[in-house]
Design a protein around this motif. Structure first.
Motif, PDB file in Angstrom:
ATOM      1  N   THR A   1       0.849  -1.198   0.000  1.00 53.82           N
ATOM      2  CA  THR A   1       0.000   0.000   0.000  1.00 53.82           C
ATOM      3  C   THR A   1       0.879   1.242   0.000  1.00 53.82           C
ATOM      4  N   CYS A   2       0.542   2.208  -0.828  1.00 56.27           N
ATOM      5  CA  CYS A   2       1.337   3.435  -0.872  1.00 56.27           C
ATOM      6  C   CYS A   2       1.026   4.278   0.369  1.00 56.27           C
ATOM      7  N   THR A   3       2.077   4.718   1.033  1.00 57.85           N
ATOM      8  CA  THR A   3       1.863   5.427   2.302  1.00 57.85           C
ATOM      9  C   THR A   3       2.355   6.879   2.262  1.00 57.85           C
ATOM     10  N   GLY A   4       2.987   7.259   1.155  1.00 56.48           N
ATOM     11  CA  GLY A   4       3.486   8.635   1.069  1.00 56.48           C
ATOM     12  C   GLY A   4       4.651   8.719   0.118  1.00 56.48           C
ATOM     13  N   VAL A   5       5.460   9.749   0.329  1.00 54.62           N
ATOM     14  CA  VAL A   5       6.597   9.947  -0.566  1.00 54.62           C
ATOM     15  C   VAL A   5       7.767  10.515   0.225  1.00 54.62           C
ATOM     16  N   SER A   6       8.976  10.145  -0.219  1.00 50.76           N
ATOM     17  CA  SER A   6      10.157  10.789   0.366  1.00 50.76           C
ATOM     18  C   SER A   6      10.751  11.706  -0.697  1.00 50.76           C
ATOM     19  N   THR A   7      11.386  12.767  -0.227  1.00 54.43           N
ATOM     20  CA  THR A   7      11.922  13.744  -1.170  1.00 54.43           C
ATOM     21  C   THR A   7      13.446  13.664  -1.219  1.00 54.43           C
ATOM     22  N   THR A   8      14.016  14.277  -2.245  1.00 54.78           N
ATOM     23  CA  THR A   8      15.478  14.194  -2.422  1.00 54.78           C
ATOM     24  C   THR A   8      16.216  14.871  -1.277  1.00 54.78           C
ATOM     25  N   ASP A   9      15.549  15.792  -0.564  1.00 58.49           N
ATOM     26  CA  ASP A   9      16.227  16.442   0.560  1.00 58.49           C
ATOM     27  C   ASP A   9      15.936  15.737   1.891  1.00 58.49           C
ATOM     28  N   GLY A  10      15.426  14.511   1.804  1.00 60.13           N
ATOM     29  CA  GLY A  10      15.330  13.668   2.998  1.00 60.13           C
ATOM     30  C   GLY A  10      14.052  13.829   3.807  1.00 60.13           C
ATOM     31  N   ARG A  11      13.092  14.583   3.303  1.00 65.52           N
ATOM     32  CA  ARG A  11      11.838  14.695   4.051  1.00 65.52           C
ATOM     33  C   ARG A  11      10.887  13.571   3.645  1.00 65.52           C
ATOM     34  N   SER A  12       9.905  13.369   4.478  1.00 62.58           N
ATOM     35  CA  SER A  12       8.913  12.334   4.202  1.00 62.58           C
ATOM     36  C   SER A  12       7.523  12.952   4.309  1.00 62.58           C
ATOM     37  N   PHE A  13       6.649  12.649   3.366  1.00 63.07           N
ATOM     38  CA  PHE A  13       5.279  13.162   3.394  1.00 63.07           C
ATOM     39  C   PHE A  13       4.321  11.972   3.440  1.00 63.07           C
ATOM     40  N   PRO A  14       3.936  11.552   4.660  1.00 62.75           N
ATOM     41  CA  PRO A  14       2.944  10.475   4.742  1.00 62.75           C
ATOM     42  C   PRO A  14       1.586  10.999   4.291  1.00 62.75           C
ATOM     43  N   ALA A  15       0.798  10.141   3.670  1.00 63.75           N
ATOM     44  CA  ALA A  15      -0.510  10.609   3.199  1.00 63.75           C
ATOM     45  C   ALA A  15      -1.491   9.451   3.120  1.00 63.75           C
ATOM     46  N   ARG A  16      -2.761   9.838   3.138  1.00 65.53           N
ATOM     47  CA  ARG A  16      -3.860   8.867   3.058  1.00 65.53           C
ATOM     48  C   ARG A  16      -4.086   8.449   1.609  1.00 65.53           C
ATOM     49  N   ARG A  17      -3.951   9.463   0.714  1.00 57.52           N
ATOM     50  CA  ARG A  17      -4.085   9.190  -0.720  1.00 57.52           C
ATOM     51  C   ARG A  17      -2.945   9.918  -1.418  1.00 57.52           C
ATOM     52  N   ILE A  18      -2.326   9.284  -2.385  1.00 60.75           N
ATOM     53  CA  ILE A  18      -1.211   9.895  -3.096  1.00 60.75           C
ATOM     54  C   ILE A  18      -1.606   9.984  -4.570  1.00 60.75           C
ATOM     55  N   VAL A  19      -1.647  11.204  -5.085  1.00 55.46           N
ATOM     56  CA  VAL A  19      -2.006  11.409  -6.497  1.00 55.46           C
ATOM     57  C   VAL A  19      -0.739  11.787  -7.240  1.00 55.46           C
ATOM     58  N   LEU A  20      -0.365  10.950  -8.192  1.00 53.46           N
ATOM     59  CA  LEU A  20       0.858  11.204  -8.950  1.00 53.46           C
ATOM     60  C   LEU A  20       0.492  11.981 -10.209  1.00 53.46           C
ATOM     61  N   SER A  21       0.845  13.261 -10.203  1.00 54.44           N
ATOM     62  CA  SER A  21       0.561  14.104 -11.382  1.00 54.44           C
ATOM     63  C   SER A  21       1.858  14.829 -11.747  1.00 54.44           C
ATOM     64  N   SER A  22       2.881  13.998 -11.928  1.00 53.19           N
ATOM     65  CA  SER A  22       4.221  14.526 -12.153  1.00 53.19           C
ATOM     66  C   SER A  22       4.592  14.587 -13.625  1.00 53.19           C
ATOM     67  N   GLY A  23       3.592  14.624 -14.488  1.00 49.72           N
ATOM     68  CA  GLY A  23       3.810  14.858 -15.907  1.00 49.72           C
ATOM     69  C   GLY A  23       4.857  13.931 -16.492  1.00 49.72           C
ATOM     70  N   ALA A  24       5.818  14.529 -17.201  1.00 43.63           N
ATOM     71  CA  ALA A  24       6.807  13.769 -17.966  1.00 43.63           C
ATOM     72  C   ALA A  24       7.705  12.895 -17.080  1.00 43.63           C
ATOM     73  N   TYR A  25       7.743  13.160 -15.786  1.00 47.11           N
ATOM     74  CA  TYR A  25       8.624  12.406 -14.893  1.00 47.11           C
ATOM     75  C   TYR A  25       7.953  11.146 -14.342  1.00 47.11           C
ATOM     76  N   THR A  26       6.687  10.972 -14.635  1.00 47.79           N
ATOM     77  CA  THR A  26       5.914   9.924 -13.954  1.00 47.79           C
ATOM     78  C   THR A  26       6.491   8.510 -14.126  1.00 47.79           C
ATOM     79  N   PRO A  27       6.804   8.056 -15.355  1.00 49.34           N
ATOM     80  CA  PRO A  27       7.311   6.675 -15.468  1.00 49.34           C
ATOM     81  C   PRO A  27       8.625   6.469 -14.721  1.00 49.34           C
ATOM     82  N   TRP A  28       9.500   7.472 -14.751  1.00 56.74           N
ATOM     83  CA  TRP A  28      10.788   7.352 -14.059  1.00 56.74           C
ATOM     84  C   TRP A  28      10.568   7.237 -12.559  1.00 56.74           C
ATOM     85  N   LEU A  29       9.692   8.069 -12.045  1.00 53.56           N
ATOM     86  CA  LEU A  29       9.420   8.070 -10.601  1.00 53.56           C
ATOM     87  C   LEU A  29       8.825   6.734 -10.153  1.00 53.56           C
TER      88      LEU A  29
END
Ligand code: FAD
Length: 434
Positions: free
Chosen positions: A184-212
């Protein structure tokens, strides 16, 4: 816990705004690589075309809804819309399809289109007197209701409206989606080491989506985009138009121009933007992939340059071979009718194309709580004022049967070929470097 939206371009910004409008008490985080509006977003542009001419009745209906918002219904975006009309070169068969679609939606005789022969077009619009209209165009249609929008301005206004309603905007680059032991997806971590836990994660990262997706779960091919989505870049050029009767005067009352045929399928948005009232934007409709090896998942994936590159935004630093394409587009449209148009700046603008050019607005079947809103396929911007409504419907399981089927992650992708089908790789362009 919050709903986390990754990417504040067209899909993400609109979704954030609609989530808050639908439920003011809901907690929404909008995460993007840069403060808004992000200049690397496809939706951040000098201008974009707003039109309802679609061969597919479903998109024409949505585009009419969006056009109503741009022209009068949505005060957030109306200040950014310029109703200049749009002129398309086209075949007679395609004109009939568009007229039939309009009539099915608006009633008999209600298609807001004027049909002109190529000769009539050249007489009515002297700037096109020497237009080559090559490659199969049989006539033109003039759509007076269409026009263009100040794209970055409207994107900023939509995000601002969302933030004013309580959306939390965070600057950070998503590095990896996070999953629990059940997948189950629980959130995202960022390149600067932060973490964003979430109930729902919507991936709308355009051209970067498949890589991510590949980076997030390299060992799980069910999560990867596969052939569903391909990042691709299209070249735009801002041409400076000199004053005078063979320059800017020729563009007076000019519509948006679209010629989707021949060796240089192209668009031109006439001068008039706040940022450059003497700049005409010409786009060469020829999408290039940039295939790169994703070490983690051991596969080739098309992805924009991941380092901060000036080429994501306006630049003069591009290979001559690409610059020559922009010059060819200018010459194809204007020949010697408009004189002295000189290239001011170029941009490779990245979007994500699906094989059938339908979006993906869907739960991700391989992970609970993960949702995809991407696949603009080079036509998504015009829907900025409305697309979030449909993403929210998807999140709430309320999409119509047709939308759910057409935008599903798992569907029969029946490939179509249009000028926006990716058909070259940037690394094969002579002189391309990063
Ligand atoms: C050259 C060109 C011309 C176009 N012309 C038109 C037109 O005239 N009319 C029209 O209707 N449409 C047009 N489009 C299409 C339209 O711009 C896109 O379909 C639309 O912008 C897609 O929206 P999006 O939200 O998927 O992606 P984007 O608008 O690109 O937004 C994606 C956002 O996600 C962010 N992001 C990515 N990865 C991460 C990460 N890891 N962490 C945080 N944030 C991240 C990006 O920085 C960006 O801000 C055009 C597209 C191009 C390329």
């Amino acid at each position: 816990m919050a709903t986390l939206i990754i990417g504040a371009g067209c899909f993400g910004a609109s979704t954030a705004k609609f989530l808050k409008e639908t439920d003011p008490n809901t907690d929404v985080i909008l995460l993007d690589q840069a403060p808004f509006p992000d200049p690397a977003a496809a939706a951040h542009d000098f201008n974009k075309i707003i039109r309802a001419e679609y061969d597919d009745p479903m998109y024409m209906k949505l585009a009419l809804e969006a056009k109503e918002a741009w022209s009068q219904a949505d005060p957030v975006v109306t200040p950014f819309f310029h109703r200049t009309g749009a002129l398309w070169s086209i075949t007679a068969a395609r004109t009939k399809t568009l007229v039939d679609n309009y009539e099915a939606l608006l009633g008999p005789g209600m298609a807001p289109l004027k049909i002109l022969s190529l000769d009539e077009t050249r007489v009515r619009f002297p700037l096109l007197e020497s237009c080559r209209f090559e490659g199969g165009a049989e006539q033109c249609i003039l759509s007076p209701e269409a026009g263009w929008a100040d794209a970055a301005g409207a994107l900023q206004a939509v995000i601002k409206a969302a933030v004013n309603r309580g959306v939390r905007y965070e600057v950070g680059t998503a590095a990896k989606l996070e999953f629990d032991s059940d997948g189950t997806c629980t959130g995202v971590s960022t390149t600067d080491g932060r973490s964003f836990p979430a109930r729902r994660i919507v991936l709308s990262s355009g051209a970067y989506t498949p890589w991510l997706l590949a980076e997030s779960a390299p060992e799980n091919p069910d999560l990867h985009a596969g052939d569903r989505m391909k990042a691709a870049a299209v070249l735009m050029c801002l041409f400076k138009v000199p004053r005078g009767d063979t320059g800017l005067d020729m563009f007076k009352d000019a519509p948006v121009l679209v010629h989707p045929y021949g060796d240089f399928p192209a668009e031109c948005i006439p001068p008039g933007s706040v940022g450059g009232p003497d700049l005409a934007k010409c786009t060469h409709e020829f999408p290039y992939t940039r295939n790169a090896y994703n070490k983690a998942s051991k596969q080739e994936i098309s992805v924009p340059p991941l380092s901060k590159s000036g080429r994501m935004t306006w630049t003069r630093d591009l290979p001559d071979a690409l610059k020559a394409n922009s010059a060819n587009v200018r010459d194809m449209f204007f020949g010697n009718s408009v004189q002295g148009m000189t290239p001011e700046s170029y941009r490779l603008c990245w979007d994500i194309a699906t094989p059938d050019e339908d979006w993906i607005i869907s739960p991700h079947p391989a992970s609970e709580n993960l949702y995809i809103a991407a696949g603009g396929s080079f036509h998504g911007y015009k829907f900025l004022p409305v697309i979030g409504k449909y993403v929210v419907q998807m999140l709430n399981g309320e999409l119509s049967e047709e939308h759910a089927r057409r935008w599903a992650w798992d569907r029969d992708f029946i490939p179509i070929v249009t000028p926006y089908t990716p058909r070259g790789d940037l690394r094969d362009v002579p002189g391309y470097y990063e």
